[in-house]
Structures are given as structure tokens and as C-alpha cells.
Design a protein around this motif. Structure first.
Motif, PDB file in Angstrom:
ATOM      1  N   SER A   1       0.853  -1.180   0.000  1.00  0.00           N
ATOM      2  CA  SER A   1       0.000   0.000   0.000  1.00  0.00           C
ATOM      3  C   SER A   1       0.894   1.236   0.000  1.00  0.00           C
ATOM      4  O   SER A   1       2.107   1.145   0.243  1.00  0.00           O
ATOM      5  CB  SER A   1      -0.894   0.012   1.240  1.00  0.00           C
ATOM      6  OG  SER A   1      -0.103   0.174   2.405  1.00  0.00           O
ATOM      7  N   ASN A   2       0.291   2.386  -0.244  1.00  0.00           N
ATOM      8  CA  ASN A   2       1.063   3.626  -0.210  1.00  0.00           C
ATOM      9  C   ASN A   2       1.663   3.847   1.171  1.00  0.00           C
ATOM     10  O   ASN A   2       2.797   4.312   1.300  1.00  0.00           O
ATOM     11  CB  ASN A   2       0.192   4.810  -0.602  1.00  0.00           C
ATOM     12  CG  ASN A   2      -0.104   4.843  -2.083  1.00  0.00           C
ATOM     13  OD1 ASN A   2       0.610   4.241  -2.881  1.00  0.00           O
ATOM     14  ND2 ASN A   2      -1.149   5.551  -2.458  1.00  0.00           N
ATOM     15  N   GLU A   3       0.912   3.527   2.209  1.00  0.00           N
ATOM     16  CA  GLU A   3       1.403   3.693   3.581  1.00  0.00           C
ATOM     17  C   GLU A   3       2.649   2.839   3.814  1.00  0.00           C
ATOM     18  O   GLU A   3       3.630   3.299   4.399  1.00  0.00           O
ATOM     19  CB  GLU A   3       0.316   3.311   4.581  1.00  0.00           C
ATOM     20  CG  GLU A   3       0.712   3.559   6.013  1.00  0.00           C
ATOM     21  CD  GLU A   3      -0.413   3.225   6.976  1.00  0.00           C
ATOM     22  OE1 GLU A   3      -0.176   2.367   7.844  1.00  0.00           O
ATOM     23  OE2 GLU A   3      -1.497   3.817   6.839  1.00  0.00           O
TER      24      GLU A   3
ATOM     25  N   ASP B   1       6.454   4.216   4.739  1.00  0.00           N
ATOM     26  CA  ASP B   1       7.194   3.678   5.881  1.00  0.00           C
ATOM     27  C   ASP B   1       8.553   3.147   5.437  1.00  0.00           C
ATOM     28  O   ASP B   1       9.568   3.367   6.093  1.00  0.00           O
ATOM     29  CB  ASP B   1       6.401   2.553   6.570  1.00  0.00           C
ATOM     30  CG  ASP B   1       5.195   3.067   7.325  1.00  0.00           C
ATOM     31  OD1 ASP B   1       5.110   4.295   7.567  1.00  0.00           O
ATOM     32  OD2 ASP B   1       4.327   2.240   7.660  1.00  0.00           O
ATOM     33  N   LEU B   2       8.565   2.468   4.311  1.00  0.00           N
ATOM     34  CA  LEU B   2       9.808   1.916   3.783  1.00  0.00           C
ATOM     35  C   LEU B   2      10.788   3.026   3.418  1.00  0.00           C
ATOM     36  O   LEU B   2      11.995   2.927   3.679  1.00  0.00           O
ATOM     37  CB  LEU B   2       9.484   1.079   2.542  1.00  0.00           C
ATOM     38  CG  LEU B   2      10.137  -0.278   2.430  1.00  0.00           C
ATOM     39  CD1 LEU B   2       9.334  -1.161   1.515  1.00  0.00           C
ATOM     40  CD2 LEU B   2      11.545  -0.205   2.016  1.00  0.00           C
ATOM     41  N   LEU B   3      10.275   4.087   2.815  1.00  0.00           N
ATOM     42  CA  LEU B   3      11.131   5.196   2.398  1.00  0.00           C
ATOM     43  C   LEU B   3      11.737   5.934   3.588  1.00  0.00           C
ATOM     44  O   LEU B   3      12.821   6.497   3.495  1.00  0.00           O
ATOM     45  CB  LEU B   3      10.343   6.174   1.525  1.00  0.00           C
ATOM     46  CG  LEU B   3       9.989   5.669   0.134  1.00  0.00           C
ATOM     47  CD1 LEU B   3       9.028   6.644  -0.550  1.00  0.00           C
ATOM     48  CD2 LEU B   3      11.226   5.465  -0.712  1.00  0.00           C
TER      49      LEU B   3
END
Length: 72
Positions: free
Chosen positions: A55-57, A61-63
Motif C-alpha cells: 500500500s502507499n502507507e 514507511d519503507l522510504l
């Protein structure tokens, strides 16, 4: 000297290059190949995105996560 063995795609491209005589044709061909591979990368990204239920979320978070290997 070792002989180079070309795969079918490489052979086809070499045969096609015999018809390209000017710089403009080369630039057009580069553009076509670039667009082709961009499309393939996008398709693979979408496949992985869907497969991993991302998901975008999750991406944000990963970024924001720093996952570097620590220096010793």
C-alpha cells in the motif's frame, strides 16, 4: 581470441542496424527501446506490488526507514 555468441535478439538487432544510416534513426530506436523497457519495469513493479499486497502507507514507511549496513 574467443568467439562471441549472440542470442536471437542481439542478432535481430544487428540485422536491423544495417538499415539505420543516420543519427536521427538511432535516436528514434533508442527512444523505442527505452519506452519498451520502461513499460516492462512498470509491469513488473505492479506485479510485485500486488503480490506483496503493498500500500502507499507501506511504501512511505519503507522510504523513511534507514536500512543501511552499519560500518565497522
Amino acid at each position: 581470441m574467443e568467439a562471441t555468441v549472440f542470442n536471437p535478439t542481439q542478432l535481430h538487432l544487428l540485422q536491423m542496424f544495417t538499415y539505420n544510416k543516420d543519427e536521427e534513426s538511432l535516436l528514434e530506436l533508442k527512444d523505442v527501446l527505452f519506452n519498451y523497457y520502461c513499460q516492462k519495469v512498470n509491469e513488473e513493479g505492479k506485479r510485485v506490488w500486488k503480490e506483496k499486497n503493498m500500500s502507499n502507507e507501506m511504501m512511505y514507511d519503507l522510504l523513511e526507514t534507514h536500512v543501511r549496513t552499519p560500518y565497522k
